[in-house]
Design a protein around this motif. Structure first.
Motif, short mmCIF file in Angstrom:
data_model
loop_
_atom_site.label_atom_id
_atom_site.label_comp_id
_atom_site.label_asym_id
_atom_site.label_seq_id
_atom_site.Cartn_x
_atom_site.Cartn_y
_atom_site.Cartn_z
N TYR A 1 -1.90 6.51 0.29
CA TYR A 1 -3.10 5.72 0.10
C TYR A 1 -4.37 6.53 0.34
O TYR A 1 -4.50 7.23 1.35
CB TYR A 1 -3.04 4.56 1.09
N VAL B 1 0.84 -1.21 0.00
CA VAL B 1 0.00 0.00 0.00
C VAL B 1 0.87 1.26 0.00
O VAL B 1 1.82 1.37 0.78
CB VAL B 1 -0.96 -0.02 1.21
N ARG C 1 -2.77 5.29 5.12
CA ARG C 1 -2.12 3.99 5.32
C ARG C 1 -1.97 3.65 6.80
O ARG C 1 -2.22 2.51 7.19
CB ARG C 1 -0.76 3.97 4.61
#
Length: 129
Positions: free
Chosen positions: A38, A34, A49
């Motif tokens: 994000y 990720v 994240r």
């Protein structure tokens, strides 16, 4: 079905995230999959994240037996869609979930989801899966 190399890499990334992050609820593996930037669209989780990591830790503490059983996955360019069955514990009918991920620079950059309860009975004899 024909996929580009990039589409296959995007699909592999997302399915790898299911295998190494979602199924074991391993927040420590999030950074491998990720992006630091994000973008979260789910109404169940806060953005970012680090918030995703905290959310996974909370879910793991509340439902350590949860499983994410992938039924099908599709890729189109930088978007990967996964249809799966979440069960929180033994005997739980769970949820039918569709996640849409956008991949950028080899990491999951954005996420959307839709969920519905799995129910027994009803007017339609076809499974949601």
């Amino acid at each position: 079905m024909s996929r580009t190399e990039q589409e296959q890499a995007n699909l592999d990334l997302v399915l790898g995230m299911f295998e190494h992050v979602l199924n074991p609820m391993d927040s420590g593996a999030v950074d491998r999959f990720v992006s630091p930037d994000y973008i979260q669209h789910s109404q169940l989780a806060p953005p970012g994240r680090d918030a995703l990591k905290a959310f996974l830790d909370m879910i793991k503490a509340e439902t350590p037996e949860a499983v994410h059983d992938v039924k099908r996955a599709f890729v189109d360019g930088d978007h990967v869609t996964v249809h799966y069955h979440v069960r929180r514990h033994e005997g739980d009918l769970g949820w039918a979930v569709i996640d849409i991920f956008r991949v950028q620079d080899g990491l999951i950059a954005e996420h959307w989801d839709v969920m519905q309860d799995v129910v027994e009975g009803g007017p339609n004899p076809n499974s949601v899966f």
